[in-house]
Design a protein around this motif. Structure first.
Motif, PDB file in Angstrom:
ATOM      1  N   MET A  28      16.118 -19.131 183.260  1.00 26.35           N
ATOM      2  CA  MET A  28      15.788 -17.872 183.915  1.00 26.35           C
ATOM      3  C   MET A  28      15.023 -16.960 182.966  1.00 26.35           C
ATOM      4  O   MET A  28      14.044 -16.325 183.357  1.00 26.35           O
ATOM      5  CB  MET A  28      17.068 -17.192 184.402  1.00 26.35           C
ATOM      6  N   GLU A  29      15.444 -16.889 181.736  1.00 25.60           N
ATOM      7  CA  GLU A  29      14.751 -16.066 180.738  1.00 25.60           C
ATOM      8  C   GLU A  29      13.336 -16.587 180.506  1.00 25.60           C
ATOM      9  O   GLU A  29      12.387 -15.804 180.411  1.00 25.60           O
ATOM     10  CB  GLU A  29      15.540 -16.053 179.429  1.00 25.60           C
ATOM     11  N   SER A  30      13.203 -17.890 180.437  1.00 22.96           N
ATOM     12  CA  SER A  30      11.882 -18.498 180.263  1.00 22.96           C
ATOM     13  C   SER A  30      10.981 -18.180 181.457  1.00 22.96           C
ATOM     14  O   SER A  30       9.794 -17.880 181.290  1.00 22.96           O
ATOM     15  CB  SER A  30      12.031 -20.008 180.092  1.00 22.96           C
ATOM     16  N   ALA A  31      11.550 -18.231 182.651  1.00 18.53           N
ATOM     17  CA  ALA A  31      10.779 -17.908 183.854  1.00 18.53           C
ATOM     18  C   ALA A  31      10.339 -16.451 183.841  1.00 18.53           C
ATOM     19  O   ALA A  31       9.198 -16.133 184.195  1.00 18.53           O
ATOM     20  CB  ALA A  31      11.598 -18.210 185.101  1.00 18.53           C
ATOM     21  N   LYS A  32      11.230 -15.550 183.418  1.00 23.90           N
ATOM     22  CA  LYS A  32      10.876 -14.130 183.334  1.00 23.90           C
ATOM     23  C   LYS A  32       9.721 -13.917 182.364  1.00 23.90           C
ATOM     24  O   LYS A  32       8.787 -13.156 182.632  1.00 23.90           O
ATOM     25  CB  LYS A  32      12.077 -13.311 182.866  1.00 23.90           C
ATOM     26  N   GLU A  33       9.790 -14.596 181.222  1.00 27.00           N
ATOM     27  CA  GLU A  33       8.720 -14.469 180.235  1.00 27.00           C
ATOM     28  C   GLU A  33       7.410 -14.999 180.783  1.00 27.00           C
ATOM     29  O   GLU A  33       6.348 -14.400 180.570  1.00 27.00           O
ATOM     30  CB  GLU A  33       9.106 -15.209 178.957  1.00 27.00           C
ATOM     31  N   SER A  34       7.469 -16.110 181.508  1.00 32.78           N
ATOM     32  CA  SER A  34       6.252 -16.683 182.085  1.00 32.78           C
ATOM     33  C   SER A  34       5.633 -15.737 183.106  1.00 32.78           C
ATOM     34  O   SER A  34       4.411 -15.558 183.134  1.00 32.78           O
ATOM     35  CB  SER A  34       6.557 -18.026 182.748  1.00 32.78           C
ATOM     36  N   VAL A  35       6.470 -15.126 183.943  1.00 31.64           N
ATOM     37  CA  VAL A  35       5.972 -14.182 184.941  1.00 31.64           C
ATOM     38  C   VAL A  35       5.348 -12.974 184.249  1.00 31.64           C
ATOM     39  O   VAL A  35       4.283 -12.499 184.641  1.00 31.64           O
ATOM     40  CB  VAL A  35       7.100 -13.759 185.905  1.00 31.64           C
ATOM     41  N   SER A  36       6.001 -12.497 183.205  1.00 31.51           N
ATOM     42  CA  SER A  36       5.480 -11.352 182.467  1.00 31.51           C
ATOM     43  C   SER A  36       4.123 -11.673 181.836  1.00 31.51           C
ATOM     44  O   SER A  36       3.194 -10.873 181.907  1.00 31.51           O
ATOM     45  CB  SER A  36       6.479 -10.927 181.398  1.00 31.51           C
ATOM     46  N   GLU A  37       4.035 -12.853 181.231  1.00 30.59           N
ATOM     47  CA  GLU A  37       2.770 -13.264 180.615  1.00 30.59           C
ATOM     48  C   GLU A  37       1.678 -13.432 181.667  1.00 30.59           C
ATOM     49  O   GLU A  37       0.518 -13.068 181.439  1.00 30.59           O
ATOM     50  CB  GLU A  37       2.968 -14.560 179.838  1.00 30.59           C
ATOM     51  N   ALA A  38       2.040 -13.967 182.830  1.00 31.61           N
ATOM     52  CA  ALA A  38       1.060 -14.133 183.905  1.00 31.61           C
ATOM     53  C   ALA A  38       0.565 -12.780 184.397  1.00 31.61           C
ATOM     54  O   ALA A  38      -0.634 -12.597 184.646  1.00 31.61           O
ATOM     55  CB  ALA A  38       1.673 -14.929 185.049  1.00 31.61           C
ATOM     56  N   ALA A  39       1.479 -11.822 184.529  1.00 31.39           N
ATOM     57  CA  ALA A  39       1.089 -10.483 184.965  1.00 31.39           C
ATOM     58  C   ALA A  39       0.160  -9.838 183.934  1.00 31.39           C
ATOM     59  O   ALA A  39      -0.834  -9.195 184.308  1.00 31.39           O
ATOM     60  CB  ALA A  39       2.327  -9.615 185.181  1.00 31.39           C
ATOM     61  N   ASP A  40       0.462 -10.013 182.667  1.00 32.34           N
ATOM     62  CA  ASP A  40      -0.410  -9.480 181.617  1.00 32.34           C
ATOM     63  C   ASP A  40      -1.794 -10.121 181.681  1.00 32.34           C
ATOM     64  O   ASP A  40      -2.813  -9.434 181.556  1.00 32.34           O
ATOM     65  CB  ASP A  40       0.201  -9.715 180.233  1.00 32.34           C
TER      66      ASP A  40
END
Length: 63
Positions: A28-40
């Motif tokens: 879940m933490e990895s997914a959150k980071e991926s979403v954050s990076e994608a948004a950036d």
């Protein structure tokens, strides 16, 4: 006699990899980071597109 040894090694490798699998919390933490990076990345791409449009508009206005 070669096949049972190969199967044993294969099973050991699969079990070793399964033991290293991430916990649901880690996933879940990895997914959150991926979403954050994608948004950036999307924000950066939008900014770059805006800059390109501005530059093209300035070029057209100069002609």
């Amino acid at each position: 006699m070669q096949k049972p040894f190969t199967y044993t090694l294969l099973l050991a490798a699969v079990l070793a990899l399964a033991a290293c699998e991430k916990t649901p919390e880690d996933k879940m933490e990895s997914a959150k980071e991926s979403v954050s990076e994608a948004a950036d990345s999307m924000g950066d791409a939008a900014e770059d597109t805006g800059d390109a449009i501005k530059q093209k508009t300035e070029e057209v206005m100069e002609d």
